[in-house]
Structure formats: structure tokens, C-alpha cells
Design a protein around this motif. Structure first.
Motif, mmCIF file in Angstrom:
data_model
loop_
_atom_site.group_PDB
_atom_site.id
_atom_site.type_symbol
_atom_site.label_atom_id
_atom_site.label_comp_id
_atom_site.label_asym_id
_atom_site.label_seq_id
_atom_site.Cartn_x
_atom_site.Cartn_y
_atom_site.Cartn_z
ATOM 1 N N ARG A 68 84.373 64.045 59.945
ATOM 2 C CA ARG A 68 84.063 65.431 60.378
ATOM 3 C C ARG A 68 82.714 65.492 60.563
ATOM 4 N N VAL A 69 82.742 66.575 60.884
ATOM 5 C CA VAL A 69 80.891 66.956 60.897
ATOM 6 C C VAL A 69 80.427 67.268 59.719
ATOM 7 N N SER A 70 79.672 67.297 59.390
ATOM 8 C CA SER A 70 79.074 67.556 57.920
ATOM 9 C C SER A 70 78.515 69.577 58.051
ATOM 10 N N ARG A 71 78.935 69.854 57.841
ATOM 11 C CA ARG A 71 78.953 71.459 56.301
ATOM 12 C C ARG A 71 76.889 71.443 55.712
ATOM 13 N N ILE A 72 76.811 69.820 55.701
ATOM 14 C CA ILE A 72 75.573 71.221 55.149
ATOM 15 C C ILE A 72 74.600 69.705 55.473
ATOM 16 N N ALA A 73 74.861 68.711 56.308
ATOM 17 C CA ALA A 73 73.227 68.229 57.146
ATOM 18 C C ALA A 73 73.877 67.980 58.059
ATOM 19 N N ALA A 74 72.509 68.639 58.832
ATOM 20 C CA ALA A 74 72.325 68.924 60.200
ATOM 21 C C ALA A 74 70.772 67.756 60.674
ATOM 22 N N ALA A 75 70.982 67.154 61.620
ATOM 23 C CA ALA A 75 69.580 66.913 62.534
ATOM 24 C C ALA A 75 68.360 67.593 63.002
ATOM 25 N N GLU A 76 67.287 67.992 62.824
ATOM 26 C CA GLU A 76 66.369 68.623 63.914
ATOM 27 C C GLU A 76 65.736 67.670 64.455
ATOM 28 N N LEU A 77 65.988 68.017 66.060
ATOM 29 C CA LEU A 77 65.596 67.352 66.798
ATOM 30 C C LEU A 77 63.945 67.749 67.851
ATOM 31 N N ALA A 78 63.209 66.971 67.826
ATOM 32 C CA ALA A 78 61.643 67.639 68.704
ATOM 33 C C ALA A 78 61.517 67.279 69.845
ATOM 34 N N PHE A 79 61.044 68.172 70.714
ATOM 35 C CA PHE A 79 61.137 66.513 72.075
ATOM 36 C C PHE A 79 59.537 67.416 72.708
ATOM 37 N N HIS A 80 58.943 66.292 73.340
ATOM 38 C CA HIS A 80 57.350 66.468 74.343
ATOM 39 C C HIS A 80 57.897 68.284 74.695
ATOM 40 N N PRO A 81 56.708 68.425 75.410
ATOM 41 C CA PRO A 81 57.236 69.852 76.043
ATOM 42 C C PRO A 81 57.314 69.367 77.333
ATOM 43 N N ASP A 82 56.745 68.694 78.256
ATOM 44 C CA ASP A 82 57.091 68.451 79.474
ATOM 45 C C ASP A 82 58.796 67.762 79.329
ATOM 46 N N TYR A 83 59.276 67.245 78.065
ATOM 47 C CA TYR A 83 60.685 66.405 78.594
ATOM 48 C C TYR A 83 61.713 67.607 79.018
ATOM 49 N N ASP A 84 62.305 67.907 79.498
ATOM 50 C CA ASP A 84 62.993 68.517 79.988
ATOM 51 C C ASP A 84 64.846 67.703 79.210
ATOM 52 N N VAL A 85 65.534 68.456 78.667
ATOM 53 C CA VAL A 85 66.111 67.006 78.293
ATOM 54 C C VAL A 85 67.934 67.914 78.741
ATOM 55 N N THR A 86 67.618 69.027 78.723
ATOM 56 C CA THR A 86 68.777 70.252 79.983
ATOM 57 C C THR A 86 68.900 68.983 81.505
ATOM 58 N N GLU A 87 67.628 69.087 82.539
ATOM 59 C CA GLU A 87 67.911 68.792 83.230
ATOM 60 C C GLU A 87 68.255 67.496 83.042
ATOM 61 N N ARG A 88 67.765 66.381 82.772
ATOM 62 C CA ARG A 88 69.113 65.493 81.936
ATOM 63 C C ARG A 88 69.934 65.323 82.259
ATOM 64 N N VAL A 89 70.573 65.778 81.466
ATOM 65 C CA VAL A 89 71.543 65.702 81.850
ATOM 66 C C VAL A 89 72.527 66.208 82.648
ATOM 67 N N ARG A 90 72.298 67.136 83.358
ATOM 68 C CA ARG A 90 72.742 68.209 84.677
ATOM 69 C C ARG A 90 71.921 66.683 85.571
ATOM 70 N N ASN A 91 70.697 65.751 85.349
ATOM 71 C CA ASN A 91 70.818 65.033 86.677
ATOM 72 C C ASN A 91 72.008 63.953 86.077
ATOM 73 N N ILE A 92 72.516 64.053 84.808
ATOM 74 C CA ILE A 92 73.862 63.338 84.883
ATOM 75 C C ILE A 92 75.062 63.249 85.337
ATOM 76 N N HIS A 93 75.389 65.197 85.206
ATOM 77 C CA HIS A 93 76.593 65.135 85.852
ATOM 78 C C HIS A 93 76.385 65.156 87.557
ATOM 79 N N LYS A 94 75.432 65.194 88.313
ATOM 80 C CA LYS A 94 74.904 64.782 89.386
ATOM 81 C C LYS A 94 75.718 63.741 89.625
ATOM 82 N N LEU A 95 75.380 62.139 88.160
ATOM 83 C CA LEU A 95 75.110 60.930 89.006
ATOM 84 C C LEU A 95 76.744 61.035 89.090
ATOM 85 N N THR A 96 77.931 61.403 88.369
ATOM 86 C CA THR A 96 78.840 61.234 88.218
ATOM 87 C C THR A 96 79.556 62.556 88.863
ATOM 88 N N ASN A 97 79.797 63.177 89.776
ATOM 89 C CA ASN A 97 80.497 63.602 90.496
ATOM 90 C C ASN A 97 80.250 63.314 92.100
#
Length: 148
Positions: free
Chosen positions: A119-148
Motif C-alpha cells: 500500500r502507499v503510505s498515508r504519512i510518509a512521502a518523498a520530496e524530489l529535487a531536480f536540476h533546473p536544466d533537467y526536464d523529467v517530463t520531457e524524458r518520460v515523453r521520450n520514453i513513450h516515443k521509443l516504445t510506440n
């Protein structure tokens, strides 16, 4: 009790296929999933193992759970499930004396497992930080392109 950030992986531990009963929120979902392994992961885990097993990658910021199985014999054509992140999942290892399974929780191995509760915890969470030049959304989009 163990905690995981990315995934929990249940797999056969020997030469015989695993038989797994799947419960979601106390309801029987699969009576006997016959496969080599079952992966349950958060969105952070979908871009690795889950994608390679045939699941669709999920954006890291979306609360979600994905369950995907490998080398599925039965039920036919069932490999991947999108699951509400509020759900409670239980995986029972059936015939575990004859078909032993092991579980990996974020890479840590546990042998001779009878069941795994997820189950997903109702009390614990992770906070992620990314470098301003790193676009994680674009990376996932590129993964979608590779799999289609």
C-alpha cells in the motif's frame, strides 16, 4: 514491515512458475496468476522494469500504482494493471513449498515469502529535487516515443 520507494518484485525461486493469488482492497482480483514474476511499482518505478515488461510509463508526479507480470501463462493476455494509489494489494504465493518465491523490496531480497502486502503510505512521502536544466517530463515523453 519494510518500506519501498520504487517497487516490490515477487518472483519464482527455482525452476517452476510462480502461482500468485492477487487481492486488491480485500477483493479477489486473480485466483491463480501463473507467471515468472509480479512487479508492483509507483510512478517512479514504471520507467524501468515495468516498461520493459509491457506497462505504460507514468509521469513521476502522478500518484499511481502499476502492477505488471512477466512470462504470464494464465490468465491469457493479462499482463498489466493500473491500480488506484489508495488501494491495498496482497500477493499470496500459492503452493509455496513446491513453487517457492522470493521478494525484492527496492532491491533487498527476502526468501521463502508466503505473502506480500502493498500500500502507499498515508504519512510518509518523498520530496524530489531536480536540476533546473533537467526536464523529467520531457524524458518520460521520450520514453513513450521509443516504445510506440
Amino acid at each position: 514491515e519494510n518500506f519501498s520507494f520504487n517497487d516490490i518484485w515477487m518472483e519464482r525461486d527455482g525452476g517452476r512458475m510462480a502461482h500468485v493469488r492477487v487481492w486488491i482492497n480485500g477483493q479477489l482480483h486473480e485466483e491463480r496468476l501463473r507467471c515468472d514474476s509480479v512487479l508492483v511499482c509507483t510512478a517512479a518505478g514504471t520507467t524501468a522494469y515495468a516498461m520493459r515488461l509491457g506497462a505504460t510509463p507514468t509521469y513521476w508526479f502522478r500518484p499511481s500504482l502499476t502492477m505488471v507480470a512477466s512470462a504470464v501463462l494464465d490468465p491469457p493476455y493479462q499482463r498489466s494493471w493500473g491500480i488506484d494509489p489508495q488501494s491495498k494489494i496482497k500477493l499470496d504465493a500459492l503452493d509455496s513449498d513446491f513453487r517457492p518465491v522470493r521478494v525484492f523490496v527496492d532491491g533487498v531480497k527476502y526468501d521463502n515469502i508466503q505473502e506480500a502486502r502493498i500500500r502507499v503510505s498515508r504519512i510518509a512521502a518523498a520530496e524530489l529535487a531536480f536540476h533546473p536544466d533537467y526536464d523529467v517530463t520531457e524524458r518520460v515523453r521520450n520514453i513513450h516515443k521509443l516504445t510506440n
